[in-house]
Design a protein around this motif. Structure first.
Motif, mmCIF file in Angstrom:
data_model
loop_
_atom_site.group_PDB
_atom_site.id
_atom_site.type_symbol
_atom_site.label_atom_id
_atom_site.label_comp_id
_atom_site.label_asym_id
_atom_site.label_seq_id
_atom_site.Cartn_x
_atom_site.Cartn_y
_atom_site.Cartn_z
ATOM 1 N N UNK A 16 6.531 11.554 -7.916
ATOM 2 C CA UNK A 16 5.493 10.676 -7.363
ATOM 3 C C UNK A 16 6.060 9.762 -6.290
ATOM 4 N N UNK A 17 5.217 9.448 -5.299
ATOM 5 C CA UNK A 17 5.579 8.445 -4.307
ATOM 6 C C UNK A 17 5.391 7.056 -4.927
ATOM 7 N N UNK A 18 6.288 6.191 -4.688
ATOM 8 C CA UNK A 18 6.198 4.821 -5.165
ATOM 9 C C UNK A 18 5.630 3.967 -4.042
ATOM 10 N N UNK A 19 4.418 3.426 -4.290
ATOM 11 C CA UNK A 19 3.708 2.661 -3.268
ATOM 12 C C UNK A 19 3.509 1.218 -3.708
ATOM 13 N N UNK A 20 3.523 0.313 -2.735
ATOM 14 C CA UNK A 20 3.286 -1.108 -3.039
ATOM 15 C C UNK A 20 1.888 -1.328 -3.633
ATOM 16 N N UNK A 21 0.913 -0.576 -3.189
ATOM 17 C CA UNK A 21 -0.457 -0.743 -3.687
ATOM 18 C C UNK A 21 -0.542 -0.524 -5.204
ATOM 19 N N UNK A 22 0.259 0.435 -5.681
ATOM 20 C CA UNK A 22 0.247 0.691 -7.129
ATOM 21 C C UNK A 22 0.817 -0.497 -7.898
ATOM 22 N N UNK A 23 1.913 -1.080 -7.387
ATOM 23 C CA UNK A 23 2.481 -2.270 -8.034
ATOM 24 C C UNK A 23 1.475 -3.434 -8.028
#
Length: 204
Positions: A16-23
């Motif tokens: 998975x891509x780690x995105x700021x939006x998810x955090x």
């Protein structure tokens, strides 16, 4: 990307891509959950405090009411009952069985028998003509005070305050046997008038 069961927080896998939006989304969810939990804890604590204060207030009110009742039972006059005497006949009975003689130091009886001038109603204890406690002539009021002194074994005794002050004592009739008063118009042609009333007060 997977998510947790309860709050739908992000669970990344290696691909998975780690995105700021998810955090940021996860932080909002965590913040909302913590705030909700804090509010619930505060509400529960507030309700508990309110319940404690309400209980203390109820206990204080009950104590004050008990103290007021105890004081009322110790001092002053207390109305026991008011009897509207049946009219239209030459005699009538007034029951004494509900006075609870043993509960009183003194029992006061206020008689109002509005007879015509010169006409009299006699008041006999238990209908005994040798046990007269009062006589009311004309439209007058008279007060009879009995003195049981919390003891029903004492002979019925008292004081009449009316046209003249008189005392009486009937050794053969203790208070426990004083069950009624017989009101009798002295003149055979007279009747108990309308508006006749007997009021009883107790004094501790």
């Amino acid at each position: 990307m997977e998510h947790t069961t309860n709050y739908q927080l992000s669970q990344w896998e290696t691909t998975d891509r780690i995105l700021m939006e998810d955090f940021n989304s996860d932080n909002v969810k965590i913040d909302a959950a913590l705030k909700s939990q804090a509010d619930a804890i505060a509400a529960k604590a507030a309700q508990s405090a309110l319940d404690t204060v309400s209980g203390q207030l109820a206990a204080e009110v009950a104590q004050r009411q008990a103290a007021d009742t105890a004081l009322e039972n110790q001092v002053g006059l207390k109305l026991i009952k008011t009897v509207d005497v049946p009219s239209g006949s030459g005699s009538a009975q007034v029951s004494l069985t509900d006075l609870a003689w043993g509960s009183w130091k003194t029992v006061h009886m206020l008689l109002h028998l509005p007879m015509r001038d010169g006409h009299t109603v006699m008041c006999y204890l238990n209908g005994n003509t040798d046990a007269s406690v009062a006589d009311a002539t004309g439209d007058t009021r008279c007060l009879v005070s009995f003195f049981p002194m919390y003891n029903v074994e004492l002979p019925t005794a008292g004081l009449l305050l009316g046209r003249g002050n008189e005392t009486f004592s009937f050794w053969e009739i203790p208070y426990k046997n004083a069950s009624y008063l017989q009101l009798v118009a002295l003149n055979s042609n007279d009747v108990i008038p309308e508006g006749s009333q007997v009021v009883f007060y107790g004094e501790k």
